[in-house]
Design an enzyme around this catalytic site. Sequence first.
Site, short mmCIF file in Angstrom:
data_model
loop_
_atom_site.label_atom_id
_atom_site.label_comp_id
_atom_site.label_asym_id
_atom_site.label_seq_id
_atom_site.Cartn_x
_atom_site.Cartn_y
_atom_site.Cartn_z
N GLU A 203 -6.73 3.80 -5.61
CA GLU A 203 -7.95 4.11 -4.87
C GLU A 203 -8.43 5.48 -5.33
O GLU A 203 -7.71 6.47 -5.17
CB GLU A 203 -7.71 4.11 -3.37
CG GLU A 203 -9.01 4.28 -2.60
CD GLU A 203 -8.82 4.76 -1.17
OE1 GLU A 203 -9.69 4.50 -0.36
OE2 GLU A 203 -7.81 5.43 -0.88
N ASP B 49 -2.92 4.68 -2.46
CA ASP B 49 -3.94 5.31 -1.61
C ASP B 49 -4.40 6.65 -2.21
O ASP B 49 -3.55 7.44 -2.67
CB ASP B 49 -3.31 5.55 -0.23
CG ASP B 49 -4.31 5.97 0.82
OD1 ASP B 49 -5.26 5.21 1.08
OD2 ASP B 49 -4.14 7.07 1.40
N HIS C 96 -11.08 -1.85 4.74
CA HIS C 96 -10.88 -1.42 6.12
C HIS C 96 -11.53 -0.06 6.42
O HIS C 96 -11.45 0.41 7.54
CB HIS C 96 -9.38 -1.33 6.40
CG HIS C 96 -8.71 -0.32 5.52
ND1 HIS C 96 -8.57 -0.49 4.16
CD2 HIS C 96 -8.20 0.89 5.80
CE1 HIS C 96 -8.00 0.57 3.65
NE2 HIS C 96 -7.76 1.43 4.62
N ASP C 97 -12.13 0.57 5.41
CA ASP C 97 -12.83 1.84 5.61
C ASP C 97 -14.34 1.67 5.60
O ASP C 97 -15.09 2.64 5.75
CB ASP C 97 -12.47 2.85 4.50
CG ASP C 97 -11.00 3.23 4.50
OD1 ASP C 97 -10.38 3.22 5.58
OD2 ASP C 97 -10.48 3.54 3.41
N ASP D 271 0.85 -1.18 0.00
CA ASP D 271 0.00 0.00 0.00
C ASP D 271 0.89 1.24 0.00
O ASP D 271 1.69 1.43 0.92
CB ASP D 271 -0.86 -0.04 1.28
CG ASP D 271 -2.16 0.73 1.14
OD1 ASP D 271 -2.18 1.74 0.42
OD2 ASP D 271 -3.15 0.32 1.78
#
Length: 551
Positions: free
Chosen positions: A251, A199, A325-326, A99
Amino acid sequence: MMKQTDLGGKVVYQIYVKSFQDSNGDGIGDLPGLTSRLDYLAGLGVDYLWLTPIYPSPQRDNGYDVADYCAIDPCYGTMEDFETLCREGEKRGIRIMLDMVFNHTSTAHAWFRRALAGEKKYQDYYIWRDGGPDAPPTNWVSKFGGSAWQYSPEVGKYYLHLFDVTQADLNWDNPDLREELFAVLDFWAGKGVRAFRFDVVNLISKPGTMTDDDKGDGRRFYTDGPRIHEYLRMLNERGFGKYENVVTVGEMSSTSLDNCVGYTRPDRHELSMVFSFHHLKTDYKNGDKWALEENRFGELKKLLTDWQLGMQAGGGWNALFWCNHDQPRIVSRFGDEGQYRVRSAKMLATAIHCLRGTPYIYQGEELGMTNAHFTDIRQYQDVESRNYYNILRGQGLTEAETYKVLGARSRDNGRTPMQWTAGENAGFTTGTPWLGVNPNHDAINAQAALADGDSVLAYYRRLVALRKQSELVQAGEFAPLLAEDERVFGYTRTLNGRTLVVLCNFYGADAPVALPQALCAGAKPILSNIQKRDLTPAMTLAPYEAGVWEV
Ligand code: TEU
Ligand code: CA
């Protein structure tokens, strides 16, 4: 870069390292713990493990506040542990996807510290503007609440932070900064890493002139910003694109379909695929994550369909997902976490895994893990949740109302420890877990799922295996089916005269459907979340039923 024809056969599993498996009893998941679970992951059949950030960090945003891009945070282990993970993964046909948080660094990063110390070179790595004592440069709002600007007495200016105040946005217009970031990719490629998740990468290009947003929070000025495609091409050409068969996923926050085609069309040399989030906002009220509303299924269906058709027509490629995870847990959200938990979890999995693109499974999704529903602010660890607790209370919501919102929307819902066993702390740690374990691990856990041929896990294995073996799933052309139906999401995938039919009932009620005779004749049942049965022109899908047929 990996070709789309190959991407169609891959499955990625996302690991929130902090919550996956602790090996030393400190209550924090770590790399040796993860390595000890590789056989479980190999059993699922996945190709890549996307690890959320494992770099040194003050952990204000659980590692998305990076203090050093080229090292391992001691709470996760050592560089040797990382190398062992890569080696052991490779033995099982599994590779690591790292990431890369390149929109911002932690204010604890050496660059920011040197900026504060007065070094002009490093000041220009960040974004500064003038403003008065109580008048930030613009009215832009941080994604975590409050102003997106913070005054620095050391520099005498405000710096931009689209996220937490300790996450300072980087200035991509500075070529030296860009070279530093490209070198980070070389560093990890040198360790054999061939997959990267970027990200919020569509936020990296900011406008030169920044002005107040009289219509919103400022996002329209920096989302898919002025030089974004140019920067992604550089990231490819000077960074990861130098290596063989690399897989990348960006993302994309609040993005557009047109831009996403541009980000992923192979001849543009930007990224392999993108995450977009429009389909995960159909239960937001007027776009507000913190205002609860019943899911608008028609809108969800239309978004999934439009993105499938649009990316297909434009030659782009989607990352397919419900969870990360969000996000809250999907079974608690668009499924039924009670009576139909197992069935609805399988239905939701079917809907995503047979689409055109590359599917992602988020840890615990394959067990049908549910939201945490914490009822005490001290149980929440997430910086965004804590900020919004105060914001919502400040807006006049009662404590009970606030917990109702957080229980449905907090990112911590998806971050509770992986449920391995029915035993203490779900087998995640022998110590005190950093975030509470969901008490339902007594029933929902990997050990029980492995022993049950009808478990959600067993079904995910079948879906992964289906993708590996079916050209229709990998490369078939997508078309909507039953587009007007108010309960069922249906579609077909067609290739070389063969068709895959997918039907998913999103409701806990019967759903009668009418199908073209030609589609049903000779259709062979491939998969069902209840019991395989024939496809017929007039059939009634049971509550949350999902089925896949091949004609
Ligand atoms: O998230 C980006 C992002 O904008 C959201 O998913 C955000 O968390 C949500 O909209 C808030 O309501 C990425 C990471 O996935 C997230 O964990 C980080 O906190 C964020 O970037 C900052 O790095
Ligand atoms: Ca640990």
